[in-house]
Design an enzyme around this catalytic site. Structure first.
Site, PDB file in Angstrom:
ATOM      1  N   SER A   1       0.465  -1.956  -0.437  1.00  0.00           N
ATOM      2  CA  SER A   1      -0.040  -0.058  -0.057  1.00  0.00           C
ATOM      3  C   SER A   1       1.310   1.117  -0.144  1.00  0.00           C
ATOM      4  CB  SER A   1      -0.811  -0.073   0.982  1.00  0.00           C
ATOM      5  OG  SER A   1      -1.603   0.792   1.468  1.00  0.00           O
TER       6      SER A   1
ATOM      7  N   TYR B   1      -1.963  -0.064   9.742  1.00  0.00           N
ATOM      8  CA  TYR B   1      -2.563  -0.306   9.421  1.00  0.00           C
ATOM      9  C   TYR B   1      -1.455  -0.030   8.081  1.00  0.00           C
ATOM     10  CZ  TYR B   1      -3.912  -1.709   4.804  1.00  0.00           C
ATOM     11  OH  TYR B   1      -4.009  -1.189   3.292  1.00  0.00           O
TER      12      TYR B   1
ATOM     13  N   ALA C   1       1.542   0.242   9.724  1.00  0.00           N
ATOM     14  CA  ALA C   1       2.990  -0.446  10.300  1.00  0.00           C
ATOM     15  C   ALA C   1       3.046  -2.149   9.501  1.00  0.00           C
ATOM     16  CB  ALA C   1       3.015  -0.602  12.067  1.00  0.00           C
ATOM     17  N   SER C   2       1.943  -3.168   9.150  1.00  0.00           N
ATOM     18  CA  SER C   2       1.615  -3.630   9.320  1.00  0.00           C
ATOM     19  C   SER C   2       2.126  -3.862   7.205  1.00  0.00           C
ATOM     20  CB  SER C   2       0.237  -4.005   9.376  1.00  0.00           C
ATOM     21  OG  SER C   2      -1.131  -3.690   8.285  1.00  0.00           O
ATOM     22  N   LYS C   3       1.601  -2.721   6.652  1.00  0.00           N
ATOM     23  CA  LYS C   3       2.182  -2.381   5.252  1.00  0.00           C
ATOM     24  C   LYS C   3       3.682  -2.333   4.965  1.00  0.00           C
ATOM     25  CE  LYS C   3      -1.949  -4.315   2.783  1.00  0.00           C
ATOM     26  NZ  LYS C   3      -1.998  -5.257   2.205  1.00  0.00           N
TER      27      LYS C   3
ATOM     28  N   ILE D   1      -8.492   1.491  -3.567  1.00  0.00           N
ATOM     29  CA  ILE D   1      -8.950   0.439  -5.037  1.00  0.00           C
ATOM     30  C   ILE D   1     -10.518   0.841  -4.638  1.00  0.00           C
ATOM     31  CG2 ILE D   1      -8.568  -1.027  -5.902  1.00  0.00           C
ATOM     32  CD1 ILE D   1      -6.683  -2.240  -4.320  1.00  0.00           C
TER      33      ILE D   1
END
Length: 252
Positions: free
Chosen positions: A134, A147, A149-151, A180
């Site tokens: 992302s 979020y 951090a996860s990506k 998207i």
């Protein structure tokens, strides 16, 4: 040459199903997995699937089971596309442990162990891994620290795997979309739009440099880039994080 096989996680989602359709149109065999069994059934009704496996990939054991079941049907794997992902937002001081674990387990852990299970077989085919990251993986997004951090973790996982696996002929890349136009974005706007989901979406589009003509990316546009990266003519592209976000991450 045997017909190549792509394995897509999150295949019942808006992006995953678009990726599946693109590879099917390109005469690849498509193996699909998702936690949503009904969604997989609908996908199987619209596309010819070489394998369809409903599994929760938030465990290493289930990722190994996935590869075993897919290989039993296909005999090979040439590309892994980790398209499964979830969104949660909110300030760190009030962010729930449940939501944090969900983000990390779906966006990072599942992709990590899907790669781990696929790598021995991708060595045989000198295949490809595409992780859907992302724009939030390489720039901060307000109110979305977990979020992001996860990506970011998924992006650096992709780069590290590219280095580790290059001697085996395996290419690994991250694709980093902006927003998207999928049911996931609709969910995001409904859940966090404070009763005004369309206003939430308008606020997202205000961040784009196109001004009044800004729009959300279509899932088939991302699918086309994923398709390109899995082709032999993209052999020189590995360890990349390719932005596809209308310039959202280019700067202010």
């Amino acid at each position: 040459m045997p017909q190549p096989v792509v394995l897509i996680t999150g295949a019942a989602g808006g992006l995953g199903s678009a990726v599946a359709a693109r590879f099917a149109a390109g005469n690849w065999r498509v193996a699909a997995t998702d936690l949503n069994a009904d969604g997989l059934h609908q996908l199987a009704n619209s596309l010819p699937l070489a394998a369809s496996v409903a599994l929760d990939l938030r465990s290493a054991a289930n990722c190994q089971e996935l590869l075993s079941r897919v290989l039993a049907r296909t005999g090979r794997i040439d590309a892994l596309v980790n398209a499964a992902g979830v969104w949660r937002e909110g300030p760190v001081e009030s962010f729930s442990e449940e939501d944090f674990d969900l983000l990390m387990n779906v966006n990072v852990k599942a992709a990590f162990f899907a790669c781990a299970a696929a790598i021995p077989h991708l060595r045989d085919s000198r295949g490809t891994i595409i992780n859907i990251a992302s724009d939030a993986g390489h720039q901060g997004n307000r109110n979305a620290a977990a979020y992001c951090a996860s990506k970011a973790a998924l992006t650096l996982l992709s780069k590290t795997l590219a280095l580790d696996l290059a001697p085996d002929g395996i290419r690994v890349n991250a694709v980093s979309p902006g927003d998207i136009a999928t049911p996931m974005l609709d969910f995001q706007a409904e859940r966090y739009g404070e009763g005004d989901p369309q206003g939430y979406k308008r606020d997202l589009l205000k961040l784009y440099p196109q001004g009044p003509s800004a729009r959300f990316i279509r899932p088939e546009e991302i699918a086309e880039l994923v398709w390109f990266l899995c082709q032999p003519y993209a052999e020189a592209i590995t360890g990349a994080n390719l932005a596809m976000d209308f310039g959202l991450s280019a700067g202010k």
